[in-house]
Design a protein around this motif. Sequence first.
Motif, PDB file in Angstrom:
ATOM      1  N   GLY A  50       0.714  -1.164  -0.136  1.00 49.61           N
ATOM      2  CA  GLY A  50      -0.043   0.023  -0.111  1.00 49.61           C
ATOM      3  C   GLY A  50       0.825   1.271  -0.046  1.00 49.61           C
ATOM      4  O   GLY A  50       0.536   2.247  -0.198  1.00 49.61           O
ATOM      5  N   ILE A  51       2.034   1.015   0.231  1.00 51.73           N
ATOM      6  CA  ILE A  51       3.211   2.105   0.265  1.00 51.73           C
ATOM      7  C   ILE A  51       3.364   2.551  -1.189  1.00 51.73           C
ATOM      8  O   ILE A  51       4.457   2.018  -1.708  1.00 51.73           O
ATOM      9  CB  ILE A  51       4.391   2.013   1.173  1.00 51.73           C
ATOM     10  CG1 ILE A  51       3.813   1.562   2.577  1.00 51.73           C
ATOM     11  CG2 ILE A  51       5.204   3.327   1.184  1.00 51.73           C
ATOM     12  CD1 ILE A  51       4.835   1.262   3.413  1.00 51.73           C
ATOM     13  N   THR A  52       2.759   3.526  -1.951  1.00 51.32           N
ATOM     14  CA  THR A  52       2.893   3.706  -3.144  1.00 51.32           C
ATOM     15  C   THR A  52       3.356   5.249  -3.699  1.00 51.32           C
ATOM     16  O   THR A  52       3.480   5.410  -4.574  1.00 51.32           O
ATOM     17  CB  THR A  52       1.481   3.335  -4.210  1.00 51.32           C
ATOM     18  OG1 THR A  52       0.493   4.042  -3.547  1.00 51.32           O
ATOM     19  CG2 THR A  52       1.274   1.818  -4.161  1.00 51.32           C
ATOM     20  N   SER A  53       3.518   5.893  -2.482  1.00 48.39           N
ATOM     21  CA  SER A  53       3.655   7.403  -2.643  1.00 48.39           C
ATOM     22  C   SER A  53       4.981   7.901  -2.119  1.00 48.39           C
ATOM     23  O   SER A  53       5.279   7.264  -1.148  1.00 48.39           O
ATOM     24  CB  SER A  53       2.438   8.359  -2.135  1.00 48.39           C
ATOM     25  OG  SER A  53       1.118   8.118  -2.494  1.00 48.39           O
ATOM     26  N   ILE A  78      -0.568   8.114   5.852  1.00 49.42           N
ATOM     27  CA  ILE A  78       0.622   7.417   6.949  1.00 49.42           C
ATOM     28  C   ILE A  78       2.002   7.341   6.464  1.00 49.42           C
ATOM     29  O   ILE A  78       2.253   7.020   5.359  1.00 49.42           O
ATOM     30  CB  ILE A  78       0.096   6.076   7.081  1.00 49.42           C
ATOM     31  CG1 ILE A  78      -1.277   5.733   7.584  1.00 49.42           C
ATOM     32  CG2 ILE A  78       0.971   5.361   8.163  1.00 49.42           C
ATOM     33  CD1 ILE A  78      -1.996   4.205   7.554  1.00 49.42           C
ATOM     34  N   ILE A  79       2.536   8.238   6.791  1.00 51.40           N
ATOM     35  CA  ILE A  79       4.062   8.702   6.693  1.00 51.40           C
ATOM     36  C   ILE A  79       4.779   7.256   7.290  1.00 51.40           C
ATOM     37  O   ILE A  79       4.986   7.193   8.250  1.00 51.40           O
ATOM     38  CB  ILE A  79       4.637   9.691   7.062  1.00 51.40           C
ATOM     39  CG1 ILE A  79       3.545  10.991   7.090  1.00 51.40           C
ATOM     40  CG2 ILE A  79       5.909   9.827   6.709  1.00 51.40           C
ATOM     41  CD1 ILE A  79       3.297  11.286   5.344  1.00 51.40           C
ATOM     42  N   GLU A  80       5.207   6.514   6.423  1.00 49.24           N
ATOM     43  CA  GLU A  80       5.846   5.336   6.888  1.00 49.24           C
ATOM     44  C   GLU A  80       7.402   5.387   7.138  1.00 49.24           C
ATOM     45  O   GLU A  80       8.198   4.935   8.000  1.00 49.24           O
ATOM     46  CB  GLU A  80       5.585   3.848   5.852  1.00 49.24           C
ATOM     47  CG  GLU A  80       4.308   3.911   5.724  1.00 49.24           C
ATOM     48  CD  GLU A  80       3.800   2.607   6.844  1.00 49.24           C
ATOM     49  OE1 GLU A  80       4.631   2.539   7.905  1.00 49.24           O
ATOM     50  OE2 GLU A  80       2.607   2.436   6.823  1.00 49.24           O
ATOM     51  N   SER A  81       8.157   6.162   6.195  1.00 55.74           N
ATOM     52  CA  SER A  81       9.475   6.271   6.543  1.00 55.74           C
ATOM     53  C   SER A  81       9.811   7.954   6.006  1.00 55.74           C
ATOM     54  O   SER A  81       9.289   8.508   5.004  1.00 55.74           O
ATOM     55  CB  SER A  81      10.194   5.285   5.391  1.00 55.74           C
ATOM     56  OG  SER A  81      11.641   5.568   5.459  1.00 55.74           O
ATOM     57  N   VAL A 157      10.929  10.325   1.198  1.00 58.27           N
ATOM     58  CA  VAL A 157       9.613  10.269   2.026  1.00 58.27           C
ATOM     59  C   VAL A 157       8.645   9.124   1.321  1.00 58.27           C
ATOM     60  O   VAL A 157       8.555   9.116   0.052  1.00 58.27           O
ATOM     61  CB  VAL A 157       8.867  11.461   2.326  1.00 58.27           C
ATOM     62  CG1 VAL A 157       7.918  11.103   3.163  1.00 58.27           C
ATOM     63  CG2 VAL A 157       9.977  12.638   2.821  1.00 58.27           C
ATOM     64  N   SER A 158       8.267   8.270   2.066  1.00 56.53           N
ATOM     65  CA  SER A 158       7.298   7.133   1.748  1.00 56.53           C
ATOM     66  C   SER A 158       6.240   7.077   2.577  1.00 56.53           C
ATOM     67  O   SER A 158       6.328   6.957   3.678  1.00 56.53           O
ATOM     68  CB  SER A 158       7.977   5.569   1.728  1.00 56.53           C
ATOM     69  OG  SER A 158       9.333   5.621   1.071  1.00 56.53           O
TER      70      SER A 158
END
Length: 271
Positions: A50-53, A78-81, A157-158
Amino acid sequence: MAIQIVGSTIIDNSRNVVNAGVVTATKFVGDGSSLTGIAAGSGEGNFNVGITSITSSALVGIGTTVITLPSTAGKQYIIESIIASNVSTGNTDVNVIGAFDFNGGERSYFAYNVPIPAGTSVELLRQPQVLNPSDRITMRGTDINRVGSDSAVQVYVSYETKTSSSYFGVGLGTVGIGTTAPIGIYTSTTNQSVLQSIRLANRTDVGGYPVSVTITSGVVTTYLIQNLIVPKYASIEILDSQKALNINDVVKVSVGQTQTVDVQVSGIKVV
């Protein structure tokens, strides 16, 4: 009618074959060993597809808006990284400053002159952070003397976009933490909640300062941390695992001195 899955066949409680085609369901009972075609989740140990941005930026000394999230209602992010890399010339150490600008809220630092040794990078998020429509991430790079420096730091940023209103992401800075008395930063109203992250950042250039984080449930107050000294230039994630909140529980923060430590809290409402 109760049903069970046997291989690719659906059987009711009278042992009659109901359907041998495609199954659409929200819940199965059993180990699911015979099921196929089920998408993987995004839990620990799995790849979160789901992390596609993605956004990336070379920071400048006066500050950079790395991203301003869309104002679309009903979306959450949701900022994952956030990874910051030392790309300075001359093989020198550098530092990075970063803040979340909450739309309708305030600026809350998640990193303040966090050092990045030469030839390395630093992951600034140990747990994901929830942001809202129109929220921003602003960052700047500084040199070894903590003076603004252009092109010394790059960030990558992911993040994941959700169509939801169940997540929450809040932060307090020098305005919201205007007293040393305990201040409520999140209340689990209407539903229970799950805390994913509580992050503390020392936003000074002068020394370590104490901070306490509590959960108040009725008349009972429980400390998650009490008088933790957040060192100069430190950014600390205090949750190694998720924490549950009952309805009306309140997460509070108190500092030993104002204008020293910023805090961010992220999680999801159980609906």
